[in-house]
Design an enzyme around this catalytic site. Structure first.
Site, PDB file in Angstrom:
ATOM      1  N   ARG A   1      -1.110  -0.010  -5.295  1.00 46.96           N
ATOM      2  CA  ARG A   1      -2.547  -0.170  -5.011  1.00 46.96           C
ATOM      3  C   ARG A   1      -2.964  -1.615  -5.269  1.00 46.96           C
ATOM      4  O   ARG A   1      -3.695  -2.218  -4.470  1.00 46.96           O
ATOM      5  CB  ARG A   1      -3.329   0.803  -5.891  1.00 46.96           C
ATOM      6  CG  ARG A   1      -4.844   0.776  -5.733  1.00 46.96           C
ATOM      7  CD  ARG A   1      -5.425   1.974  -6.472  1.00 46.96           C
ATOM      8  NE  ARG A   1      -6.854   1.872  -6.758  1.00 46.96           N
ATOM      9  CZ  ARG A   1      -7.819   2.226  -5.919  1.00 46.96           C
ATOM     10  NH1 ARG A   1      -7.495   2.664  -4.705  1.00 46.96           N
ATOM     11  NH2 ARG A   1      -9.090   2.133  -6.257  1.00 46.96           N
TER      12      ARG A   1
ATOM     13  N   HIS B   1     -13.905   1.602  -4.722  1.00 43.89           N
ATOM     14  CA  HIS B   1     -14.525   1.128  -5.961  1.00 43.89           C
ATOM     15  C   HIS B   1     -16.042   1.266  -5.865  1.00 43.89           C
ATOM     16  O   HIS B   1     -16.640   0.859  -4.863  1.00 43.89           O
ATOM     17  CB  HIS B   1     -14.191  -0.349  -6.211  1.00 43.89           C
ATOM     18  CG  HIS B   1     -12.810  -0.568  -6.727  1.00 43.89           C
ATOM     19  ND1 HIS B   1     -12.160  -1.779  -6.629  1.00 43.89           N
ATOM     20  CD2 HIS B   1     -11.942   0.273  -7.375  1.00 43.89           C
ATOM     21  CE1 HIS B   1     -10.958  -1.685  -7.184  1.00 43.89           C
ATOM     22  NE2 HIS B   1     -10.801  -0.455  -7.630  1.00 43.89           N
TER      23      HIS B   1
ATOM     24  N   LYS C   1     -12.647   9.599  -6.937  1.00 40.28           N
ATOM     25  CA  LYS C   1     -13.227   9.932  -8.237  1.00 40.28           C
ATOM     26  C   LYS C   1     -14.605  10.547  -8.059  1.00 40.28           C
ATOM     27  O   LYS C   1     -15.379  10.129  -7.199  1.00 40.28           O
ATOM     28  CB  LYS C   1     -13.331   8.676  -9.112  1.00 40.28           C
ATOM     29  CG  LYS C   1     -11.989   8.173  -9.612  1.00 40.28           C
ATOM     30  CD  LYS C   1     -12.185   6.994 -10.549  1.00 40.28           C
ATOM     31  CE  LYS C   1     -10.861   6.557 -11.158  1.00 40.28           C
ATOM     32  NZ  LYS C   1     -11.043   5.417 -12.089  1.00 40.28           N
TER      33      LYS C   1
ATOM     34  N   TYR D   1      -9.040  -8.875  -8.490  1.00 38.63           N
ATOM     35  CA  TYR D   1      -7.939  -9.317  -7.638  1.00 38.63           C
ATOM     36  C   TYR D   1      -8.093 -10.762  -7.177  1.00 38.63           C
ATOM     37  O   TYR D   1      -7.146 -11.358  -6.685  1.00 38.63           O
ATOM     38  CB  TYR D   1      -7.805  -8.388  -6.425  1.00 38.63           C
ATOM     39  CG  TYR D   1      -7.448  -6.971  -6.812  1.00 38.63           C
ATOM     40  CD1 TYR D   1      -6.167  -6.658  -7.263  1.00 38.63           C
ATOM     41  CD2 TYR D   1      -8.392  -5.953  -6.768  1.00 38.63           C
ATOM     42  CE1 TYR D   1      -5.842  -5.370  -7.646  1.00 38.63           C
ATOM     43  CE2 TYR D   1      -8.073  -4.657  -7.147  1.00 38.63           C
ATOM     44  CZ  TYR D   1      -6.797  -4.376  -7.585  1.00 38.63           C
ATOM     45  OH  TYR D   1      -6.475  -3.104  -7.972  1.00 38.63           O
TER      46      TYR D   1
ATOM     47  N   HIS E   1       0.542   2.680  -9.586  1.00 38.34           N
ATOM     48  CA  HIS E   1      -0.704   1.954  -9.351  1.00 38.34           C
ATOM     49  C   HIS E   1      -0.433   0.525  -8.868  1.00 38.34           C
ATOM     50  O   HIS E   1      -1.310  -0.115  -8.294  1.00 38.34           O
ATOM     51  CB  HIS E   1      -1.523   1.925 -10.638  1.00 38.34           C
ATOM     52  CG  HIS E   1      -2.997   2.055 -10.407  1.00 38.34           C
ATOM     53  ND1 HIS E   1      -3.565   3.179  -9.818  1.00 38.34           N
ATOM     54  CD2 HIS E   1      -4.019   1.211 -10.648  1.00 38.34           C
ATOM     55  CE1 HIS E   1      -4.875   3.006  -9.742  1.00 38.34           C
ATOM     56  NE2 HIS E   1      -5.175   1.823 -10.218  1.00 38.34           N
TER      57      HIS E   1
ATOM     58  N   ARG F   1      -5.284   5.819  -4.544  1.00 36.13           N
ATOM     59  CA  ARG F   1      -4.750   6.166  -5.866  1.00 36.13           C
ATOM     60  C   ARG F   1      -3.670   7.232  -5.711  1.00 36.13           C
ATOM     61  O   ARG F   1      -3.678   7.999  -4.747  1.00 36.13           O
ATOM     62  CB  ARG F   1      -5.867   6.693  -6.764  1.00 36.13           C
ATOM     63  CG  ARG F   1      -7.018   5.716  -6.990  1.00 36.13           C
ATOM     64  CD  ARG F   1      -8.150   6.365  -7.786  1.00 36.13           C
ATOM     65  NE  ARG F   1      -9.246   5.435  -8.036  1.00 36.13           N
ATOM     66  CZ  ARG F   1     -10.307   5.286  -7.237  1.00 36.13           C
ATOM     67  NH1 ARG F   1     -10.399   6.035  -6.137  1.00 36.13           N
ATOM     68  NH2 ARG F   1     -11.265   4.433  -7.533  1.00 36.13           N
TER      69      ARG F   1
END
Length: 302
Positions: A251, A274, A173, A283, A248, A149
């Site tokens: 990514r 993730h 995160k 994706y 983004h 990110r």
């Protein structure tokens, strides 16, 4: 409503200390709950236990009338469900009226990505004879080569990079850490930037302002998310391209290209950081489109 605000403060402390959520996430949680408090005042509710399941339906109707997207409504409901769940856990309340509320299905948007030719074009834009050009080349090689990110990229410190095994320690995160590999192109670009460009840019800072961040701006201070966006927009202009790119997208491109080349879903999930596989599965829509295009182009019976 004073007690209600106190409960919000308790919940925020819980998110900060126990859940280790980012400031950005906490700000969104706070705003969603404050908006809910406004709804309570409109309905003449004083206590949180005054809220019933029927009231939640009324609240949802109000959100729909405000033309919020399904994604935003889902987030707001999820926030309130977590808020009430926390209060029940703390034995402040006995029931959670949002437990039975069903979240609206999220709109499945296929992530936009760059084709390999477009990436190649971006990778030849920077003037690697200048400090900023060297930084820009290293920046785009890292973003595309690792899939991290933009916020994670801006937070990379020199001590996080291991050139021997070509990995970067990334802080994702919720403060979660993971190691991401980078290839020879990113290695060379970072090495050139550190040897020359970064030293020139850092020389503009006072000794007391020196820092350990990898990417810096023209003043030598750490590069921000906004700065990355500006760099990419500038590169697009130099490429004389009509392409609209956001950070983004690199990514998304990283993940799409890996899956198109046969990488397994679990590995891509780990590389992207993730928490849930469902976040990575978006994706597959892109890769299915890619496979269908190949089939239609090359199969004799297509």
């Amino acid at each position: 409503m004073r007690n209600v605000k106190n409960y919000l403060n308790l919940f925020i402390e819980y998110l900060q200390i126990e859940k280790n959520y980012s400031k950005y996430t906490i700000v969104n949680y706070s705003k969603d709950i404050e908006d809910f408090f406004s709804f309570m005042e409109e309905q003449a509710m004083i206590h949180l236990e005054d809220m019933t399941y029927n009231d939640t339906r009324l609240y949802l109707t109000k959100l729909h009338n405000k033309k919020y997207s399904r994604k935003t409504i889902s987030r707001k409901v999820s926030t309130l469900r977590s808020f009430y769940k926390f209060l029940v856990r703390e034995e402040i309340l006995t029931e959670n009226p949002f437990t039975l509320v069903t979240l609206p299905k999220k709109e499945q948007k296929i992530p936009k990505f760059l084709y390999e030719e477009e990436v190649e074009q971006l990778l030849t834009i920077s003037d690697c004879n200048t400090p900023l050009g060297q930084r820009n080349q290293a920046l785009i090689e890292v973003l595309y080569g690792t899939g991290i990110r933009v916020s994670e990229c801006c937070n990379i410190k020199l001590s996080d990079i291991d050139f021997f095994i070509e990995t970067i320690l990334v802080y994702g995160k919720g403060g979660k850490q993971r190691y991401v590999p980078f290839g020879s192109y990113a290695h060379d670009a970072i090495d050139q930037y550190l040897s020359v460009g970064r030293k020139v840019l850092m020389s503009k800072l006072k000794v007391s302002d020196q820092h350990n961040y990898l990417f810096v701006n023209h003043r030598g201070t750490p590069l921000t998310d906004r700065g990355v966006r500006h760099v990419l927009n500038d590169m697009i202009k130099k490429a004389a391209s009509t392409l609209h790119i956001h950070p983004h997208m690199l990514r998304h491109t990283f993940a799409t290209h890996l899956l198109n080349e046969g990488a397994d879903m679990r590995s891509v999930q780990e590389l992207l950081g993730h928490e849930h596989l469902s976040s990575t599965q978006v994706y597959t829509h892109v890769t299915k489109e890619h496979l269908q295009r190949i089939y239609m182009s090359h199969h004799p019976r297509a």
